[in-house]
Design a protein around this motif. Structure first.
Motif, PDB file in Angstrom:
ATOM      1  N   GLU A 154      55.481  15.233 -24.924  1.00 22.21           N
ATOM      2  CA  GLU A 154      56.029  16.383 -24.511  1.00 22.21           C
ATOM      3  C   GLU A 154      57.396  16.205 -24.420  1.00 22.21           C
ATOM      4  OE1 GLU A 154      51.963  18.142 -22.362  1.00 22.21           O
ATOM      5  OE2 GLU A 154      53.618  17.392 -21.215  1.00 22.21           O
ATOM      6  N   HIS A 155      57.980  15.164 -24.169  1.00 24.97           N
ATOM      7  CA  HIS A 155      59.616  14.663 -23.855  1.00 24.97           C
ATOM      8  C   HIS A 155      60.164  14.051 -24.977  1.00 24.97           C
ATOM      9  CE1 HIS A 155      57.561  15.495 -19.687  1.00 24.97           C
ATOM     10  NE2 HIS A 155      58.785  16.252 -19.553  1.00 24.97           N
ATOM     11  N   SER A 156      59.420  13.926 -25.775  1.00 24.72           N
ATOM     12  CA  SER A 156      60.205  13.255 -27.047  1.00 24.72           C
ATOM     13  C   SER A 156      59.386  13.770 -28.471  1.00 24.72           C
ATOM     14  CB  SER A 156      60.293  11.747 -26.878  1.00 24.72           C
ATOM     15  OG  SER A 156      58.972  11.050 -26.891  1.00 24.72           O
ATOM     16  N   LYS A 157      59.151  12.821 -29.379  1.00 23.66           N
ATOM     17  CA  LYS A 157      58.203  13.242 -30.318  1.00 23.66           C
ATOM     18  C   LYS A 157      56.999  12.786 -30.508  1.00 23.66           C
ATOM     19  CE  LYS A 157      60.288  11.847 -34.182  1.00 23.66           C
ATOM     20  NZ  LYS A 157      60.940  10.904 -35.388  1.00 23.66           N
ATOM     21  N   ASP A 204      46.897  10.120 -21.366  1.00 21.40           N
ATOM     22  CA  ASP A 204      47.685  11.016 -20.808  1.00 21.40           C
ATOM     23  C   ASP A 204      49.319  10.655 -20.576  1.00 21.40           C
ATOM     24  OD1 ASP A 204      47.164   9.103 -19.040  1.00 21.40           O
ATOM     25  OD2 ASP A 204      47.075  10.506 -17.241  1.00 21.40           O
ATOM     26  N   ALA A 205      49.539   9.393 -20.530  1.00 20.00           N
ATOM     27  CA  ALA A 205      50.854   8.803 -20.690  1.00 20.00           C
ATOM     28  C   ALA A 205      51.457   9.023 -22.045  1.00 20.00           C
ATOM     29  CB  ALA A 205      50.797   7.292 -20.295  1.00 20.00           C
ATOM     30  N   THR A 256      55.420  25.744 -35.078  1.00 20.04           N
ATOM     31  CA  THR A 256      55.514  26.380 -33.894  1.00 20.04           C
ATOM     32  C   THR A 256      55.542  25.326 -32.598  1.00 20.04           C
ATOM     33  OG1 THR A 256      54.827  28.426 -34.730  1.00 20.04           O
ATOM     34  CG2 THR A 256      54.963  28.342 -32.277  1.00 20.04           C
ATOM     35  N   LEU A 257      54.216  24.489 -32.869  1.00 16.88           N
ATOM     36  CA  LEU A 257      54.107  23.461 -31.691  1.00 16.88           C
ATOM     37  C   LEU A 257      55.234  22.541 -31.817  1.00 16.88           C
ATOM     38  CD1 LEU A 257      52.052  22.276 -29.611  1.00 16.88           C
ATOM     39  CD2 LEU A 257      51.307  20.918 -31.340  1.00 16.88           C
ATOM     40  N   LEU A 258      55.728  22.114 -32.775  1.00 15.44           N
ATOM     41  CA  LEU A 258      56.904  21.090 -32.858  1.00 15.44           C
ATOM     42  C   LEU A 258      58.299  21.862 -32.536  1.00 15.44           C
ATOM     43  CD1 LEU A 258      55.762  18.848 -35.647  1.00 15.44           C
ATOM     44  CD2 LEU A 258      55.579  18.589 -33.312  1.00 15.44           C
ATOM     45  N   GLY A 259      58.353  23.103 -32.697  1.00 16.60           N
ATOM     46  CA  GLY A 259      59.732  23.491 -32.354  1.00 16.60           C
ATOM     47  C   GLY A 259      60.825  23.038 -33.331  1.00 16.60           C
ATOM     48  N   THR A 260      61.845  22.337 -32.468  1.00 20.00           N
ATOM     49  CA  THR A 260      63.114  21.994 -33.213  1.00 20.00           C
ATOM     50  C   THR A 260      62.415  20.527 -33.757  1.00 20.00           C
ATOM     51  OG1 THR A 260      63.994  21.243 -31.158  1.00 20.00           O
ATOM     52  CG2 THR A 260      64.793  23.292 -32.117  1.00 20.00           C
ATOM     53  N   ASP A 261      61.731  20.294 -33.293  1.00 23.03           N
ATOM     54  CA  ASP A 261      61.157  18.586 -33.778  1.00 23.03           C
ATOM     55  C   ASP A 261      60.567  18.859 -35.253  1.00 23.03           C
ATOM     56  OD1 ASP A 261      62.160  17.265 -31.383  1.00 23.03           O
ATOM     57  OD2 ASP A 261      60.036  17.037 -30.715  1.00 23.03           O
ATOM     58  N   SER A 262      60.258  19.969 -35.434  1.00 18.66           N
ATOM     59  CA  SER A 262      59.694  20.223 -36.925  1.00 18.66           C
ATOM     60  C   SER A 262      60.520  19.853 -38.006  1.00 18.66           C
ATOM     61  CB  SER A 262      59.184  21.456 -37.130  1.00 18.66           C
ATOM     62  OG  SER A 262      60.264  22.502 -36.912  1.00 18.66           O
ATOM     63  N   LEU A 263      61.952  19.787 -37.583  1.00 21.48           N
ATOM     64  CA  LEU A 263      63.241  19.628 -38.594  1.00 21.48           C
ATOM     65  C   LEU A 263      63.147  17.944 -39.069  1.00 21.48           C
ATOM     66  CD1 LEU A 263      65.678  21.726 -37.139  1.00 21.48           C
ATOM     67  CD2 LEU A 263      64.198  22.328 -39.069  1.00 21.48           C
ATOM     68  N   ASN A 297      56.946  22.144 -27.996  1.00 24.68           N
ATOM     69  CA  ASN A 297      56.594  23.180 -27.364  1.00 24.68           C
ATOM     70  C   ASN A 297      54.998  22.848 -26.856  1.00 24.68           C
ATOM     71  OD1 ASN A 297      58.625  24.956 -27.667  1.00 24.68           O
ATOM     72  ND2 ASN A 297      57.823  25.227 -29.822  1.00 24.68           N
ATOM     73  N   LEU A 298      54.734  21.505 -26.902  1.00 21.61           N
ATOM     74  CA  LEU A 298      53.312  20.830 -26.817  1.00 21.61           C
ATOM     75  C   LEU A 298      52.927  21.293 -25.150  1.00 21.61           C
ATOM     76  CD1 LEU A 298      51.054  19.152 -27.434  1.00 21.61           C
ATOM     77  CD2 LEU A 298      52.200  17.193 -26.702  1.00 21.61           C
ATOM     78  N   ALA A 299      53.927  20.847 -24.296  1.00 25.53           N
ATOM     79  CA  ALA A 299      53.483  21.391 -22.720  1.00 25.53           C
ATOM     80  C   ALA A 299      53.089  22.746 -22.685  1.00 25.53           C
ATOM     81  CB  ALA A 299      54.573  20.856 -21.894  1.00 25.53           C
ATOM     82  N   PHE A 300      53.818  23.540 -23.282  1.00 20.93           N
ATOM     83  CA  PHE A 300      53.600  25.170 -23.222  1.00 20.93           C
ATOM     84  C   PHE A 300      52.102  25.374 -23.691  1.00 20.93           C
ATOM     85  CE2 PHE A 300      53.819  29.280 -25.046  1.00 20.93           C
ATOM     86  CZ  PHE A 300      54.088  29.940 -23.926  1.00 20.93           C
ATOM     87  N   TYR A 301      51.987  25.074 -24.753  1.00 23.33           N
ATOM     88  CA  TYR A 301      50.916  25.315 -25.589  1.00 23.33           C
ATOM     89  C   TYR A 301      49.660  24.530 -25.156  1.00 23.33           C
ATOM     90  CZ  TYR A 301      53.293  28.425 -28.824  1.00 23.33           C
ATOM     91  OH  TYR A 301      54.085  29.436 -29.260  1.00 23.33           O
TER      92      TYR A 301
END
Length: 82
Positions: free
Chosen positions: A33-36, A26-27, A55-62, A3-7
């Motif tokens: 924002e599109h991977s890990k 920025d790259a 919360t920030l990592l969403g499903t990546d937190s797994l 959820n990095l882009a959102f927050y």
């Protein structure tokens, strides 16, 4: 997906501004924002964006598997602050 882009947008930061705060380009933020996002960067970003790292990592937190000693120390810090 994280959820990095959102927050980041919610905090009113563009990719360059967040990257500067994290010591990344920025790259790198765009890629994150599109991977890990590395654990240490995720922890720092969660503080800057005022959001729980999970919360920030969403499903990546797994996928929070430390690959370096620095990541291991950062993950331990996250767990201590739960």
């Amino acid at each position: 997906m994280n959820n990095l882009a959102f927050y980041r947008a919610k905090k009113g930061l563009n990719q360059r501004e967040l990257g500067e705060k994290l010591g990344l380009t920025d790259a790198s933020i765009s890629l994150a924002e599109h991977s890990k996002l590395p654990i240490k960067a995720a922890l720092e970003a969660s503080k800057i964006l005022d959001v729980n790292v999970f919360t920030l990592l969403g499903t990546d937190s797994l996928k929070l598997i430390p690959k370096t000693e620095e990541d291991k120390a950062a993950l331990i810090e996250v767990i201590k602050n739960l």
